[in-house]
Scaffold this motif. Structure first.
Motif, PDB file in Angstrom:
ATOM      1  N   GLY A  46      -8.114   0.213 -10.152  1.00  0.00           N
ATOM      2  CA  GLY A  46      -7.508  -0.271  -8.936  1.00  0.00           C
ATOM      3  C   GLY A  46      -7.331   0.794  -7.644  1.00  0.00           C
ATOM      4  O   GLY A  46      -7.814   1.749  -7.775  1.00  0.00           O
TER       5      GLY A  46
ATOM      6  N   THR B 165      -8.634  -0.928  -1.862  1.00  0.00           N
ATOM      7  CA  THR B 165      -7.863  -2.002  -2.101  1.00  0.00           C
ATOM      8  C   THR B 165      -7.122  -2.648  -1.118  1.00  0.00           C
ATOM      9  O   THR B 165      -6.960  -2.114   0.103  1.00  0.00           O
ATOM     10  CB  THR B 165      -6.489  -1.247  -3.260  1.00  0.00           C
ATOM     11  OG1 THR B 165      -5.873  -2.360  -3.796  1.00  0.00           O
ATOM     12  CG2 THR B 165      -5.733  -0.213  -2.549  1.00  0.00           C
TER      13      THR B 165
ATOM     14  N   THR C 138      -4.615  -2.600  -8.286  1.00  0.00           N
ATOM     15  CA  THR C 138      -3.687  -2.987  -9.521  1.00  0.00           C
ATOM     16  C   THR C 138      -4.191  -4.034 -10.115  1.00  0.00           C
ATOM     17  O   THR C 138      -4.050  -5.146  -9.844  1.00  0.00           O
ATOM     18  CB  THR C 138      -2.132  -3.522  -8.814  1.00  0.00           C
ATOM     19  OG1 THR C 138      -2.014  -2.363  -8.008  1.00  0.00           O
ATOM     20  CG2 THR C 138      -1.285  -3.558  -9.999  1.00  0.00           C
TER      21      THR C 138
ATOM     22  N   ASN D 145       0.586  -0.912 -12.736  1.00  0.00           N
ATOM     23  CA  ASN D 145       1.729  -0.190 -11.973  1.00  0.00           C
ATOM     24  C   ASN D 145       2.841  -0.742 -12.938  1.00  0.00           C
ATOM     25  O   ASN D 145       2.861  -1.714 -13.223  1.00  0.00           O
ATOM     26  CB  ASN D 145       1.858  -0.867 -10.780  1.00  0.00           C
ATOM     27  CG  ASN D 145       0.798  -0.498  -9.816  1.00  0.00           C
ATOM     28  OD1 ASN D 145      -0.289  -0.078 -10.040  1.00  0.00           O
ATOM     29  ND2 ASN D 145       0.929  -0.173  -8.473  1.00  0.00           N
TER      30      ASN D 145
ATOM     31  N   ARG E  37       0.882  -1.139   0.008  1.00  0.00           N
ATOM     32  CA  ARG E  37       0.129  -0.049   0.026  1.00  0.00           C
ATOM     33  C   ARG E  37       0.751   1.177  -0.074  1.00  0.00           C
ATOM     34  O   ARG E  37       1.816   1.297   0.926  1.00  0.00           O
ATOM     35  CB  ARG E  37      -0.967   0.170   1.377  1.00  0.00           C
ATOM     36  CG  ARG E  37      -1.779   1.131   1.131  1.00  0.00           C
ATOM     37  CD  ARG E  37      -2.865   1.253   2.406  1.00  0.00           C
ATOM     38  NE  ARG E  37      -3.758   0.416   1.922  1.00  0.00           N
ATOM     39  CZ  ARG E  37      -5.067   0.540   1.251  1.00  0.00           C
ATOM     40  NH1 ARG E  37      -5.115   1.718   0.935  1.00  0.00           N
ATOM     41  NH2 ARG E  37      -5.986  -0.139   1.056  1.00  0.00           N
TER      42      ARG E  37
END
Ligand SMILES: C[S@@+](CC[C@H](N)C(=O)[O-])C[C@H]1O[C@@H](n2cnc3c(N)ncnc32)[C@H](O)[C@@H]1O
Ligand code: SF4
Length: 417
Positions: A94, A50, A96, A129, A42
């Motif tokens: 998201g 998430t 991700t 990402n 995170r």
């Protein structure tokens, strides 16, 4: 886990919508948002819905997520039974999304295609990402039908990336853009964040230069928001990091607009720049214009013909609902005409196409005069080039000037007295 979602009205267990809402949806662009609520770690500034593996604690399995989400796509088809139009945009966000195998994203996209059909030239985006993809993964996405990738670059300064708890090096985001372009993606976005504690104006200039060096056709630049309850907010409160500064944010916005425009990327929403009309993010445009979108996944929001609802937040609760054959909606609200008008002002004034003056009430039109006198906006009379609608052509549209964009929130407060 305590939910921070609004309570709203009770949502029906079968997800049913009023006929009038479905009818209205048939006349507007249609989008699907697919939320993927997992991250490897995170970031300290992020309060999106998430979960890391530790935060999930074994609930809401990542391996079965695609299948669960497909269940909600099928439910959407049943609920929208009368709706007969293909999907214009699909957006995987998201979390991700690219933490899942490309085949899982392909499976979810195929479900949307099978149940609704995709319009010719549909836009299909995934967020990614930078460290979560490689050339083979990007090729698999293209093969599955994705047309656009949006990389979270955030900054080119390793010190800034460290403060943001990012897992990638500055160079990795640039490499990822090259890989996406080589794979055949025509549309690539870079997300940047400015105003991180400790970031200098030169750091920010360096981030913009780096981003521009790989020639994305779209850039989103967001002022860092210090969200309550995040690690970043705690570090600022403890005095470990300085608070963001409004003047610094303004200088950085002006620099971004100058540098991006000079390289052919033009603003079309206060935080978004695109190389051409075709490079704009049509999915986000659909939100900004109050069109129709169905949000699949835990915590996802949807809007169909003036009915807005939001799903239960935790992946386990989400899977339980769908496995029981029930709608995952937590609650919903019916937007009355005045609420819809207010939302149009809030969102459309931020667009380069501008806010049609006829959306303002009498007090708002009076306020618009001083907004114009203060140089915060101008009036455009030609219809926006990108839209079928010409409703605004007659009365003109209010378009923010560069200074108006810096003060967009204050302008909105004036227009909605
Ligand atoms: C939902 S995030 C997901 C993207 C992807 N997981 C990533 O981090 O690369 C989308 C974008 O929102 C922006 N964002 C997230 N939290 C933010 C915050 N607190 N302030 C400003 N921008 C933020 C970041 O630029 C990020 O790339
Ligand atoms: S910014 Fe992106 S990677 Fe970081 S926690 Fe949020 S969603 Fe996950």
């Amino acid at each position: 886990m305590p939910s921070t979602l609004p309570e709203g009205e009770v949502a029906p267990r079968d997800g049913a919508l009023p006929d009038a809402a479905v009818r209205e949806a048939g006349s507007r662009p249609l989008g699907f948002y697919l939320h993927v609520p997992f991250c490897a770690s995170r970031c300290g500034y992020c309060d999106f819905n998430t979960y890391t593996a530790t935060e999930l604690g074994g609930g809401g399995s990542q391996a079965s997520y695609a299948e669960t989400a497909v269940g909600e796509v099928r439910m959407a088809r049943r609920v929208l039974g009368e709706l007969d139009r293909p999907v214009d945009t699909v957006f995987f966000g998201g979390g991700t999304p690219t933490l899942l195998p490309a085949a899982d994203l392909g499976k979810m996209l195929a479900a949307v295609r099978d149940e609704f059909g995709l319009a010719p030239g549909a836009e299909v985006t995934t967020e990614a990402n930078p460290e979560s993809v490689d050339p083979a993964y990007l090729e698999a996405l293209l093969e599955a039908g994705f047309t656009r990738v949006s990389f979270g670059m955030q900054s080119a300064s390793s010190q800034v990336l460290r403060i943001l708890d990012r897992q990638h090096t500055p160079g990795r985001a640039l490499q990822a853009v090259k890989e996406a372009t080589a794979a055949g993606f025509e549309h690539v976005n870079l997300d940047l964040i400015y105003g991180t504690p400790g970031e200098s104006l030169d750091d920010w200039r360096g981030s913009l230069e780096s981003a521009l060096s790989v020639q994305p056709d779209h850039v989103s630049a967001y002022a860092l928001i210090v969200e309550d309850g995040t690690q970043l907010a705690r570090r600022i409160r403890r005095g470990e990091l300085p608070m963001t500064d409004d003047d610094d944010l303004a200088d950085k916005y002006v620099l971004a607009d100058e540098m991006l425009s000079a390289e052919g990327l033009h603003w079309y929403e206060v935080s978004n720049w695109a190389r051409s009309t075709a490079a704009r993010c049509r999915h986000n445009e659909l939100y900004w214009r109050g069109d129709t979108w169905w949000g699949i996944g835990p915590g996802a929001h949807s809007h169909v013909g003036g009915i807005r609802w939001w799903n239960v937040k935790h992946p386990s609760a989400y899977a339980e609902r769908l496995n029981a054959g029930e709608s995952p909606a937590h609650a919903r609200e019916t937007l009355d005409p005045e609420t819809r008008r207010v939302e149009r002002v809030l969102l459309e004034v931020r667009l380069s196409d501008g806010l049609p003056l006829e959306v303002l009430d009498e007090a708002g039109r009076a306020a618009a005069k001083s907004v114009l006198q203060n140089g915060l906006a101008t009036i455009a009379s030609t219809p926006p080039e990108s839209k079928e609608s010409t409703e605004s052509a007659a009365g003109g549209r209010l378009v923010l000037t560069p200074r108006g964009r810096l003060l967009a929130d204050a302008v909105v407060r004036d227009l909605l007295p």
